[in-house]
Design a protein around this motif. Sequence first.
Motif, PDB file in Angstrom:
ATOM      1  N   ASN A   1     -30.164 -16.794-121.095  1.00 48.32           N
ATOM      2  CA  ASN A   1     -30.952 -17.720-120.304  1.00 48.32           C
ATOM      3  C   ASN A   1     -30.194 -18.988-119.944  1.00 48.32           C
ATOM      4  OD1 ASN A   1     -33.771 -16.438-120.077  1.00 48.32           O
ATOM      5  ND2 ASN A   1     -33.185 -16.086-122.194  1.00 48.32           N
ATOM      6  N   THR A   2     -28.912 -18.884-119.987  1.00 51.32           N
ATOM      7  CA  THR A   2     -28.037 -19.987-119.600  1.00 51.32           C
ATOM      8  C   THR A   2     -27.075 -19.480-118.546  1.00 51.32           C
ATOM      9  OG1 THR A   2     -28.120 -20.939-121.826  1.00 51.32           O
ATOM     10  CG2 THR A   2     -26.279 -21.618-120.444  1.00 51.32           C
TER      11      THR A   2
ATOM     12  N   CYS B   1     -35.850 -26.683-117.663  1.00 51.86           N
ATOM     13  CA  CYS B   1     -34.461 -26.353-117.942  1.00 51.86           C
ATOM     14  C   CYS B   1     -33.754 -27.544-118.556  1.00 51.86           C
ATOM     15  CB  CYS B   1     -33.741 -25.913-116.672  1.00 51.86           C
ATOM     16  SG  CYS B   1     -33.606 -27.188-115.409  1.00 51.86           S
TER      17      CYS B   1
ATOM     18  N   VAL C   1     -26.814 -24.550-117.154  1.00 51.99           N
ATOM     19  CA  VAL C   1     -28.260 -24.644-116.989  1.00 51.99           C
ATOM     20  C   VAL C   1     -28.924 -23.617-117.894  1.00 51.99           C
ATOM     21  CG1 VAL C   1     -30.163 -24.450-115.348  1.00 51.99           C
ATOM     22  CG2 VAL C   1     -27.943 -25.354-114.591  1.00 51.99           C
ATOM     23  N   THR C   2     -29.795 -24.101-118.757  1.00 50.48           N
ATOM     24  CA  THR C   2     -30.574 -23.233-119.640  1.00 50.48           C
ATOM     25  C   THR C   2     -32.033 -23.342-119.217  1.00 50.48           C
ATOM     26  OG1 THR C   2     -29.042 -23.592-121.470  1.00 50.48           O
ATOM     27  CG2 THR C   2     -31.253 -22.799-122.041  1.00 50.48           C
ATOM     28  N   THR C   3     -32.627 -22.243-118.783  1.00 45.17           N
ATOM     29  CA  THR C   3     -34.021 -22.325-118.346  1.00 45.17           C
ATOM     30  C   THR C   3     -34.945 -21.670-119.364  1.00 45.17           C
ATOM     31  OG1 THR C   3     -34.228 -20.253-117.096  1.00 45.17           O
ATOM     32  CG2 THR C   3     -33.188 -22.107-115.963  1.00 45.17           C
TER      33      THR C   3
ATOM     34  N   ALA D   1     -37.380 -23.950-111.970  1.00 38.34           N
ATOM     35  CA  ALA D   1     -36.389 -24.593-112.838  1.00 38.34           C
ATOM     36  C   ALA D   1     -34.998 -24.525-112.211  1.00 38.34           C
ATOM     37  CB  ALA D   1     -36.394 -23.938-114.218  1.00 38.34           C
ATOM     38  N   ARG D   2     -34.692 -23.405-111.574  1.00 34.95           N
ATOM     39  CA  ARG D   2     -33.389 -23.275-110.913  1.00 34.95           C
ATOM     40  C   ARG D   2     -33.259 -24.293-109.786  1.00 34.95           C
ATOM     41  NH1 ARG D   2     -31.602 -17.094-110.892  1.00 34.95           N
ATOM     42  NH2 ARG D   2     -33.060 -16.180-112.370  1.00 34.95           N
TER      43      ARG D   2
END
Lengths: 363, 363, 363, 363
Positions: D4-5, D25, D12-14, D139-140
């Motif tokens: 998830n990163t 994130c 970026v970790t969501t 989040a992205r």
Amino acid sequence: MSHNTFGHLFRVTTWGESHGPALGCVVDGCPPGLKLTEADLQVWLDRRRPGGGKFVTQRQEPDQVRILSGVFEDERTDGRVTTGTPISLMIENVDQRSKDYSEIARAFRPGHADYAYFAKYGVRDYRGGGRSSARETAARVAAGGVARKVLGEGVKIRAALVQIGPHAIDRDRWDWDETLRNPFWCPDAVMAQQWESHLETVRKAGSSTGAVVEVEATGLPAGWGAPLYGKLDAEMASALMSINAAKGVEIGEGFAAAALSGEDNADEMRAGNDGPIFLSNHAGGVLGGISTGQPLVARVAFKPTSSILTPRRTLTESGAEVELRTKGRHDPCVGIRAAPVVEAMTACVLADAFLRHRAQIGG
Amino acid sequence: MSHNTFGHLFRVTTWGESHGPALGCVVDGCPPGLKLTEADLQVWLDRRRPGGGKFVTQRQEPDQVRILSGVFEDERTDGRVTTGTPISLMIENVDQRSKDYSEIARAFRPGHADYAYFAKYGVRDYRGGGRSSARETAARVAAGGVARKVLGEGVKIRAALVQIGPHAIDRDRWDWDETLRNPFWCPDAVMAQQWESHLETVRKAGSSTGAVVEVEATGLPAGWGAPLYGKLDAEMASALMSINAAKGVEIGEGFAAAALSGEDNADEMRAGNDGPIFLSNHAGGVLGGISTGQPLVARVAFKPTSSILTPRRTLTESGAEVELRTKGRHDPCVGIRAAPVVEAMTACVLADAFLRHRAQIGG
Amino acid sequence: MSHNTFGHLFRVTTWGESHGPALGCVVDGCPPGLKLTEADLQVWLDRRRPGGGKFVTQRQEPDQVRILSGVFEDERTDGRVTTGTPISLMIENVDQRSKDYSEIARAFRPGHADYAYFAKYGVRDYRGGGRSSARETAARVAAGGVARKVLGEGVKIRAALVQIGPHAIDRDRWDWDETLRNPFWCPDAVMAQQWESHLETVRKAGSSTGAVVEVEATGLPAGWGAPLYGKLDAEMASALMSINAAKGVEIGEGFAAAALSGEDNADEMRAGNDGPIFLSNHAGGVLGGISTGQPLVARVAFKPTSSILTPRRTLTESGAEVELRTKGRHDPCVGIRAAPVVEAMTACVLADAFLRHRAQIGG
Amino acid sequence: MSHNTFGHLFRVTTWGESHGPALGCVVDGCPPGLKLTEADLQVWLDRRRPGGGKFVTQRQEPDQVRILSGVFEDERTDGRVTTGTPISLMIENVDQRSKDYSEIARAFRPGHADYAYFAKYGVRDYRGGGRSSARETAARVAAGGVARKVLGEGVKIRAALVQIGPHAIDRDRWDWDETLRNPFWCPDAVMAQQWESHLETVRKAGSSTGAVVEVEATGLPAGWGAPLYGKLDAEMASALMSINAAKGVEIGEGFAAAALSGEDNADEMRAGNDGPIFLSNHAGGVLGGISTGQPLVARVAFKPTSSILTPRRTLTESGAEVELRTKGRHDPCVGIRAAPVVEAMTACVLADAFLRHRAQIGG
């Protein structure tokens, strides 16, 4: 850190066993345009090489390093330079003395990685310790040579032994030049003599002894290292603890800091011509995981090797109780050979910190 | 390890500053199907929480943790269980006392991360130390609670203080139950009293003192950890050294191993009913970077905090020479609050080692 | 993915240039106890080897792979087995024909990586393309051989060319056996003949042509791959796009899915004896980034090589405008040689996905 | 890339699910000193927000983003600036309409991630798709807003839809301004009208359709991206393929390159005032995995969503055969909402490439 890779941007992947055909490493992420020849690396390998004295293993290895990729020369580069692609370094194993491993092939040396490898993998290359052999550190030293090129002349890294067995040096007699004059990397000429007689006793008894190595890096600027989990001291701790036989790592005052008061431990600051001047260096050059511009100071404790002549109780792979004594070549104090390895790991950590810092901050 | 992430498969990314609206972490890689509620995590946070005594900071924080993602409940799961997706944990900052930071906003506390952050980033959130504040360790403790779920009941992790200032415990008086009876995590009832008077003196003087925390993990099998750069002890060293104020880490005998002979340091083995029995544990449960099945034993040295009342010479951001004393809430011994953090980091390292081991070996 | 490493747990680090002494890779994270000999890898390298026909480069390379570490044999292992330590593989460069590179040493081939390398690194090994040469893919193929051992016999991976230049196969004539009978990995016997005459024309004109390779992996279970950024299809996309000359990657219906309706694209499910049966495979075996148990199907588009005889306008390193035609050995269709590379990368991605899955889920 | 990163240095970790309390994130590795407010991010979220038209899901979400850490303001910074520490972004879920999930709680939507998640994890949050929901892309987009700050004004990133269902635009009518005038990000005014009637038909039928998004980034210098496994196009492929419903990615000519000859595909170069001028851009701005200074051009194919009103044959979790139609809110074309996500992922990839380049090369 991955299993056999360390570093984030200056990345070193090592491979090889004690008794395989060769060992080596791949150094990835090196900046391009740096002058780099095999001779630049050989100088560090020669310092590490066993056989220089009777207090290190008698295995005779030339440890000639070959650069297989990542450097290039044509009329414009004025010598071989790095190209920014992976640098593959290889060192052939030459002195794989054909010895009888039948005993340790089946029994675990107490205090050695034998049992743990077997428990994990179910199979192990027991010849000379296989992957757990200190031979692997040759690859680290070669990589460290590349790291020094990345750091440039301004950053100076040097290690010394400060304790062998129960005998610690007198820091008032510290003289870096002395470390080049005795076979123990000892900065204290008086203690060097004492160590010699101590090690002679240990060697004759077929025993072994531990040691503490101190490393100092000067010339690095303030700002390297990144909180929280890539702290410069955390990276140093990991890198140094990964060296064979290491059991402890400390930065600056280290464990002694526990006994200090806040007043005594604070490194006061005054204004200098080129930025802040610290009036002491209890921190060992790192605050909050970031370099302060002061010398980086770390120490590593090495345990005595488990390969000794005195019989010790142990088990075989099949679980039978036996007594085992390790015959053959011995290293009365593995900490001695560790000094150039500690230097090399420090160089790699700093080269990595430099690149990471440049990534986020620039300049 | 990345800057604010640690772990390889059990990965923890923390965020937040001392005086921001909240802090927290994202735990990724957690296996699915584990029961997990906020109460499961709160129990550990409550142990870490300051305010329990006069020897830790007087900041009053409820430290209520919220689980924002990664768990799910329906009629089939019989309670909330992890889903294998990222677990986001958040803790709001409540007691951000409106205080005057004008002085430390400009001057660097000697021995504190102030200067290093400024030198690196050119900007710093000086309120309460910003990112370098020990508040961040709440996120570690929360993540450690998840890690304990991954490890299950079989693995037991507990920490104790073994030294405050110059006063070390008597290991013959070691009693784990005692650590729950005094506010110092002290396993030695006699020493606990001595520490109380020592800390009272320190507190009244507006001074501070260092400490050593020891952690023990039992119940882990042989085989966890992977040579060479993911050695279990190297991972422990990195994780523990990343804790605020840590200056040294050692495994098993640690620095004392340097003074030992090979005979004394070897942990002999005999056959037991459930596999090998070790007759001693100088190794601290790790050989060659792999767990042996013995208790994992590590120690961390913490320096005294730099926030003290005695004026110290330092510089302002603009380079002027000043004297600074830190007013406001103080922590005479940050090592005390570190004990649950050391436990949490150990839990995270072990959960990660478990998953990595299972990946390569299965089972 | 790091610069020259790919994979997370099954990790491959490659090194070497076209005209250096050797090239190779280090495979880390391989499970222990797998039978592995050089012959096991050589079979895949022989399939990739150029020189088998007039439609691939005429460079003659035996591509003999050596295993330098990570396997061990004694009386108990019944042949050489992996030990869980890094597997170093090396292939010597033999046919580094001493040719005149003076022209491309200074001018950038249009459409080639020449300019981009120079712009990035300021120095480049122009001999045979240096690091950007397709020679490097030999290391990928060797690593893929190890990956297949990790996956076991149950997972079958095979690639075919489905288009060369404007000529696409007729899928109704698809016969996997046919791919072994013609030098184009063509599953359509009729089209194979057409390609032969097309390529003969291209070759005589000193021109080049592109191609599309399709890969299929069967036998993988449902559950491999992990959302969101380690999706199995995202990992495939990255791995396949990293192959020289690749310009596009698609999974299942791929770009054709854009034109479909939801009804047509849905793969309906019925109950089978061994779990779900899908009535179609528009998804190409991946939903939500996780394998469904259906065959994994991907395609990669390769551009025509830029080394052609027709003069093209370009620049020299110093910025002068010139016309350049690439003399010497040519590859009229680099896509042909890419088929075994696509297989190898798929094998590596799946081996990695298997280990990652086992880490989080077990079993 | 971890589960998830994504990203190496700009990471970026969501986290978060469709029907949890929030999603968000953590952006780590961001350079310090960049101006950053919530409004800077909100502008991008507002562009992505559903509810703007009848052709995207009717879920009403304000998508207000909060910055919880990593920025700081005092009298010297002239507004809020990044501090170099992790930036935590959170978006609360508001419109979690209390609907009946009892049917899809048990049956797998054909073509949806339902089955794959269940097969992998054994448990799934089926409410709105849980983690596999397109809600996560908020989040992205927020992270992409930070990435744009890192890249600065000089790098311009914009996306357009070039195909919906079988209807592709006419590239001769391309007008970027047009993308802001219709709800389809369509650069072709004529086609925009055709899409509207097509989508109306699809929507009324309770059906869905696929799409192709094209993204262009201008202003990036030559030299970004690093061979071989961190190639800029490989990073793009991975990042774009990780978006929900993506089935194919191509760079420059992409799949069309397979049909070209080497002469046609070569981008010839002439000398310009500010460095090389390319006479075409078949490469899509990347050669050998490194940017050339030309516009980076990529396309992503999106499949039609599986949530449709027409009954499809499928299975329940317990293996029973059923027919399922998805009631409730529908997205006739998920590709429409994907445009700002494609932009955001491109921004993140480029910010990461910039930092990685600066690390190795400097400047």
